[in-house]
Design an enzyme around this catalytic site. Structure first.
Site, short mmCIF file in Angstrom:
data_model
loop_
_atom_site.label_atom_id
_atom_site.label_comp_id
_atom_site.label_asym_id
_atom_site.label_seq_id
_atom_site.Cartn_x
_atom_site.Cartn_y
_atom_site.Cartn_z
CG ASN A 11 -1.37 -6.15 9.31
OD1 ASN A 11 -0.43 -5.87 9.51
ND2 ASN A 11 -1.71 -7.50 9.66
CE LYS A 13 -1.27 -9.56 6.65
NZ LYS A 13 -1.66 -10.76 6.62
CG HIS A 95 -1.27 -11.06 12.54
ND1 HIS A 95 -1.07 -11.99 11.51
CD2 HIS A 95 -2.38 -10.38 11.92
CE1 HIS A 95 -1.73 -11.88 10.50
NE2 HIS A 95 -2.49 -10.92 10.73
CD GLU A 97 0.63 -12.97 8.68
OE1 GLU A 97 1.20 -11.65 8.86
OE2 GLU A 97 -0.41 -13.06 7.69
CD GLU A 167 -6.87 -10.99 11.45
OE1 GLU A 167 -7.05 -9.94 10.50
OE2 GLU A 167 -5.60 -11.17 11.81
N GLY A 173 -5.29 -14.13 3.93
CA GLY A 173 -4.30 -14.03 2.73
C GLY A 173 -4.65 -15.24 1.82
CB SER A 213 -10.06 -13.20 2.30
OG SER A 213 -8.84 -13.95 2.14
C1 PEP Z 1 -4.62 -9.85 8.06
O1 PEP Z 1 -3.61 -10.29 8.16
O2 PEP Z 1 -4.94 -9.61 9.43
C2 PEP Z 1 -5.61 -10.20 7.19
C3 PEP Z 1 -6.82 -10.18 7.61
O3 PEP Z 1 -5.17 -10.31 5.92
P1 PEP Z 1 -6.04 -10.45 4.70
O4 PEP Z 1 -7.13 -9.31 4.66
O5 PEP Z 1 -4.93 -10.18 3.53
O6 PEP Z 1 -6.56 -11.76 4.54
#
Ligand code: PEP
Length: 250
Positions: A11, A13, A95, A97, A167, A173, A213
């Site tokens: 992803n 983003k 997601h 976000e 998630e 993040g 992460s």
């Molecule tokens: C995500 O936004 O789907 C995600 C898992 O981000 P990160 O790997 O940066 O934590």
């Protein structure tokens, strides 16, 4: 029981330059992926043309990060029909976000999932609790609430077109990856709920990805968990190490 085919999704983003993504796609193209895995890259809409032109590795599919159901007078949006016209088959929906910053409620996400599977797209449906919700002991209730909202709007057969991404919002993040035990616990709750409420076969075939992460350093251990079937990756997906995360699902 053996695990279903893993999915490892990048992803990107709202990130990337033409120059940097060109370099990264060359790394993805050179990656030797010799096991059965579905890799996915989700660029920003403006980078679809670039990725379509440069991504040659046949293990990879291209995905949107979001979409709306209908075309028309919706300035700034991208619809299912626009994606399908480009030959895209995958879309990430719900997601955290999108939920946090763009007001996507469980009902909004569920109706998007409904529209996308109805149009033949494969959906990566994201669910996950916030830190506050976890601390309040509400993780299972929140995650199952998000999942149930989706399940209500689609038919049993439609689950073939759905991948679930768990998630935890506090892990996205932040560099604070869930422990394998924390992740497995929730993945197991999700699969159990699916078995009880949708069907045993659907539940056993469902790919449940972990996101939050994930790096090359922690992917191996996470993938050993019985109910983890791949990853949705943000930060590390913009680096060559993404290919190591793919390799962790072998
Ligand atoms: C995500 O936004 O789907 C995600 C898992 O981000 P990160 O790997 O940066 O934590």
């Amino acid at each position: 029981a053996s695990k279903p085919q893993p999915v490892v999704a990048a992803n990107w983003k709202c990130n990337g330059t033409v120059a940097a993504l060109t370099e990264l796609l060359a790394v993805f193209n050179d990656a030797k992926v010799d096991h059965d895995v579905q890799c996915v890259v989700a660029p920003a809409f403006v980078h679809f043309g670039l990725v379509q032109a440069q991504l040659k590795n046949t293990k990879f599919a291209i995905s949107a990060q979001n979409c709306i159901a209908k075309s028309g007078a919706f300035t700034g949006e991208v619809s299912i029909a626009l994606l399908k016209d480009l030959g895209l088959k995958w879309v990430i929906l719900g997601h955290s976000e999108r939920r946090q910053y763009y007001g996507e409620t469980n009902d909004v996400v569920a109706s998007k999932v409904h529209a996308c599977v109805g149009a033949g797209l494969i959906v990566i449906a994201c669910i996950g609790e916030t830190l506050k919700e976890r601390e309040d002991g509400r993780t299972a209730a929140v995650v199952i609430g998000q999942l149930a909202a989706i399940a209500k709007t689609i038919r049993v057969n439609d689950w073939e077109q759905v991948v679930v991404a768990y998630e935890p919002v506090w892990a996205i993040g932040t560099g604070k990856v869930a422990t394998p035990e924390q992740a497995q616990e929730v993945h197991h709750i999700i699969r159990q709920w699916m078995a009880s409420n949708v069907g045993a076969e659907v539940a056993s075939k469902l790919r449940i990805l972990y996101g939050g992460s994930v790096t090359a350093a922690n992917a191996d251990t996470l993938y050993r968990c019985a109910d983890i079937n791949g990853f949705l990756v943000g930060g590390a997906s913009l680096k060559p190490e993404f290919t190591k995360i793919i390799a962790a699902t072998k």
